[in-house]
Design a protein around this motif. Structure first.
Motif, short mmCIF file in Angstrom:
data_model
loop_
_atom_site.label_atom_id
_atom_site.label_comp_id
_atom_site.label_asym_id
_atom_site.label_seq_id
_atom_site.Cartn_x
_atom_site.Cartn_y
_atom_site.Cartn_z
N ALA A 144 46.76 -2.01 -20.18
CA ALA A 144 46.92 -1.94 -18.73
C ALA A 144 48.27 -1.33 -18.36
O ALA A 144 48.38 -0.56 -17.41
N GLU A 161 49.91 0.84 -20.15
CA GLU A 161 49.79 2.28 -20.43
C GLU A 161 49.04 2.96 -19.29
O GLU A 161 49.43 4.03 -18.82
N GLU A 162 47.97 2.31 -18.86
CA GLU A 162 47.12 2.88 -17.81
C GLU A 162 47.89 2.97 -16.49
O GLU A 162 47.83 3.98 -15.79
N ALA A 163 48.64 1.89 -16.18
CA ALA A 163 49.34 1.82 -14.89
C ALA A 163 50.61 2.66 -14.91
O ALA A 163 51.03 3.17 -13.87
N ALA A 199 50.24 -3.64 -10.22
CA ALA A 199 49.71 -2.41 -10.84
C ALA A 199 49.03 -2.76 -12.17
O ALA A 199 47.98 -2.20 -12.51
N VAL A 200 49.60 -3.73 -12.89
CA VAL A 200 49.01 -4.17 -14.16
C VAL A 200 47.65 -4.81 -13.88
O VAL A 200 46.67 -4.57 -14.58
N ASP A 253 45.63 -4.18 -11.35
CA ASP A 253 44.67 -3.14 -10.99
C ASP A 253 44.19 -2.41 -12.24
O ASP A 253 43.00 -2.09 -12.36
N ALA A 254 45.11 -2.16 -13.16
CA ALA A 254 44.73 -1.46 -14.39
C ALA A 254 43.83 -2.33 -15.26
O ALA A 254 42.86 -1.85 -15.85
N THR A 268 40.24 -2.11 -14.63
CA THR A 268 39.53 -0.86 -14.93
C THR A 268 39.51 -0.50 -16.42
O THR A 268 38.77 0.39 -16.83
N ILE A 269 40.32 -1.18 -17.24
CA ILE A 269 40.42 -0.76 -18.65
C ILE A 269 39.11 -0.99 -19.40
O ILE A 269 38.31 -1.85 -19.03
#
Lengths: 285, 413
Positions: free
Chosen positions: B339, B341-343, B350-351, B353-354, B357-358
């Motif tokens: 998360a 990495e994604e965010a 932000a974590v 939200d990520a 979706t991961i």
């Protein structure tokens, strides 16, 4: 019918262990007038003593009950000499000190022994009394508990020191007037009481799993037995042990295990209201 | 009373507001994204690492710590310039749930956390969940209880399957197995501790047993910390059951199973987590442990876990295999890393939200029963399935789902 017989046999075996569980508490209360709130810690120290020595030296857990008695008796003597004897006139301070002793023991055990639950490996199989299964470990635990109880009672009734200890229970002032050193008797009583708690811990360790904070549950049962049996009345304690075991087992089997604590406290309440001197009417108020 | 404030009073009020703002800003730790890569990314780990649940909490700690180490050694979080992960640990001890909620709040207030992992016990997790929501802090949990993802929470992500499914699925598997092995189960009894997740699992198990036409001969809940289990054994065996659903902590299960064995019970036992997934279960309970079935959130022999198991047992020589919580918390750490990495941000929101979706389908982050880590909108693991485990030769072996089973179930008559 089998279930009823099973309940009775199970209660008798459990009652024997409960007797030794409450005996040390009863002696300390009777002689010293100290409600030993450290009883749970002393019990669990006995259990750990068996566990550690058994693990290191592989001695028989039941032989170790006698070692536990000495080990925890010495701890009790140190506790008495270093602290309790200075609190004769401060019962409140003493009460908090003894409760604190439980926390200290639990914390030290957690630090040095870790959080794992411990067990003493012993399985001697099962005997059958007709259709009733009886674990050999529990039979030996029962026999040890009864033997220790009987020896303690004989020593209290038949020896000079024992009679002096009993005399302190009955009338401390007269004992002092008779020139007997009641301080030494108090030390002796606390040491013996603590040692018996340690022995109880050793016996319990042969059939339950225990951790640093497991003493409390057993101490609660011991306190209930002492109240039901009458404060300081050892024979009353013996009868109460059987009664408490019967009530706890019977309530679990015929009602619900969720009601065992309720039943225990109702029994205590009932005895306090109806027979405040205990079930045999010979305890102190 | 005058509505006009004196100039001096207005100035002092403004100063007070400004000061309060400064204090709040310093408490919040400022903007996490302003931190450079030399400052570690903090992950809160709140677990019972001492007290009666210490076995489980310390497994969680060992698993999370090992996987944080793995990620850091592999170069940290690339999207944040290789920033390293750091666990900030809070031991709940034997605290009451309300105290654990305070501990969680304090952990958030006194650190710059990007996410949290915890709190093992369902009562603890249910208590800290509102704290997570109020603080906008994502929590990955190992807790079983269904309620955790049934409250509409946005910041809670649950790795194991639901407790009710654990009980139901376990029963289904064991009954099918019994049938295949010609073991007749017509009567069953339940004996379990009265904790939240145990009760939910037990209710699920009993419901499933009844739906399969099996007579329930006894249902018994006990308070943890048994001093005698003989009476419980007498009671639950009075109806002569062929099958037992039994669940409790390690200490209780030992004396309960010994008492059941002494009272002559030789049939199958099914539990759901707790003691039956503890690495010390066999060494504590002994021979009666072999043959016991349990539902679990994770097991050491799942596909993809080989390297984790190897490193875990090397780092923790006292264990032959990692426990359930060690695996779950390793997965949680990899999920948070993915998360981050994604965010490309340390910010907890932000974590969160990520995390929603991961999708992790390879590596340690995917070592769950269905082989993929992806969360539903309510925070539950997508397609979560319990692992059904049977203790064989002192180790828990996965016997269901069949496609990932590592052992054939053994059914003794």
């Amino acid at each position: 019918m089998d279930t009823l017989a099973n309940v009775i046999v199970s209660s008798i075996l459990l009652g024997g262990v409960y007797f030794i569980l409450s005996l040390g508490l009863n002696i300390i209360l009777g002689v010293l007038d100290i409600v030993n709130f450290a009883h749970g810690a002393l019990i669990i120290l006995g259990a750990y003593s068996t566990f550690l020595i058994n693990r290191a030296l592989h001695w028989d857990p039941f032989i170790l009950v006698l070692v536990d008695m000495v080990v925890v008796g010495v701890i009790g003597a140190v506790l008495y000499l270093c602290y309790l004897r200075f609190t004769v006139n401060s019962p409140l301070v003493r009460m908090f000190a003894l409760i604190g002793f439980n926390s200290v023991v639990a914390a030290l055990l957690l630090i040095f022994m870790g959080s794992d639950y411990r067990t003493v490996p012993i399985d001697l199989g099962t005997w059958y009394l007709g259709p009733i299964p009886i674990r050999v470990t529990q039979v030996i635990a029962f026999a040890f508990a009864i033997a220790l109880g009987v020896i303690t009672i004989v020593l209290l009734n038949r020896t000079k020191v024992g009679k002096a200890v009993k005399a302190v229970t009955d009338d401390r002032t007269s004992v002092q007037l008779a020139g007997i050193n009641d301080r030494r008797l108090s030390l002796l009583a606390f040491t013996v009481g603590a040692g018996l708690a340690g022995a109880a811990g050793g016996i319990i360790s042969t059939y339950v799993t225990f951790g640093s904070e497991s003493g409390l549950a057993f101490a609660i049962i011991a306190f209930a037995i002492v109240i039901v049996g009458g404060l300081g009345d050892i024979w009353g304690g013996a009868v109460a042990s059987l009664l408490v075991a019967l009530v706890l087992t019977g309530v679990t089997v015929y009602l619900s295990s969720a009601l065992t604590n309720t039943a225990l406290f109702l029994l205590v309440l009932f005895v306090l209201l109806v027979r405040p001197r205990g079930i045999l009417g010979r305890g102190r108020v | 009373m005058s509505t006009h404030l004196s100039r001096a009073r207005r100035v002092s009020m403004a100063a007070g507001v400004a000061l309060a703002g400064l204090v709040l800003a310093s408490c919040g730790g400022g903007d996490l994204d302003e931190k450079d890569a030399s400052e570690p990314i903090q992950i809160g780990l709140i677990e019972p690492m001492s007290g009666p649940f210490a076995d489980n909490g310390t497994q969680a700690d060992r698993g999370a710590s090992l996987c944080v180490e793995q990620i850091n050694e592999a170069g940290g979080i690339a999207a944040l310039d290789g920033a390293q992960l750091q666990l900030v640990k809070q031991d709940t001890g034997n605290a009451q749930p309300a105290q654990v909620a305070n501990q969680a709040q304090s952990l958030i207030d006194n650190n710059d956390l990007s996410a949290m992992i915890g709190a093992w016990a369902s009562s603890y997790t249910l208590a800290i969940a509102p704290v997570m929501e109020q603080n906008g802090m994502p929590l990955l949990t190992e807790s079983f209880a269904d309620d955790i993802v049934a409250q509409g929470y946005q910041f809670i992500f649950k790795i194991p399957a639901a407790a009710s499914v654990m009980g139901e699925q376990g029963v289904t598997v064991v009954l099918d197995l019994a049938e295949a092995n010609n073991y007749d189960i017509s009567k069953a009894a339940m004996v379990t501790e009265n904790t939240s997740s145990a009760q939910v699992s037990a209710a699920g198990a009993v419901g499933m047993l009844e739906s399969r036409g099996i007579e329930i001969t006894g249902e018994e809940y006990f308070a943890p910390g048994l001093t005698d289990a003989n009476s419980l054994a007498i009671k639950v065996l009075a109806g002569d059951p062929d099958f037992l659903f039994a669940q409790g902590g390690l200490a209780d299960m030992k004396i309960l199973q010994e008492a059941l064995a002494a009272q002559g019970y030789e049939g199958p036992i099914l539990g759901s987590g707790s003691a039956l997934v503890n690495p010390h279960y066999f060494s504590t309970v002994g021979e009666p442990a072999n043959g016991a079935f349990t539902s679990a959130g994770w097991n050491w022999d799942l596909p993809g876990a080989e390297e984790f198991v190897k490193q875990f047992t090397e780092a923790n020589e006292e264990f032959d295999f990692p426990g359930q919580e060690a695996g779950e918390d390793c997965v949680a750490v990899y999920a948070i890393a993915a998360a981050l990495e994604e965010a490309g941000s340390r910010d907890p929101k932000a974590v969160r939200d990520a995390l929603s979706t991961i999708s992790i389908t390879e590596g340690p982050g995917s070592m769950v029963a269905n082989g993929a880590l992806e969360f539903e909108d309510n925070g539950a693991l997508k397609d979560a399935t319990p692992v059904i485990v049977q203790w064989q030769d002192g180790k828990p072996r996965t016997v269901f789902p069949e496609d990932i089973a590592t052992a054939e179930p053994i059914f003794t008559q």
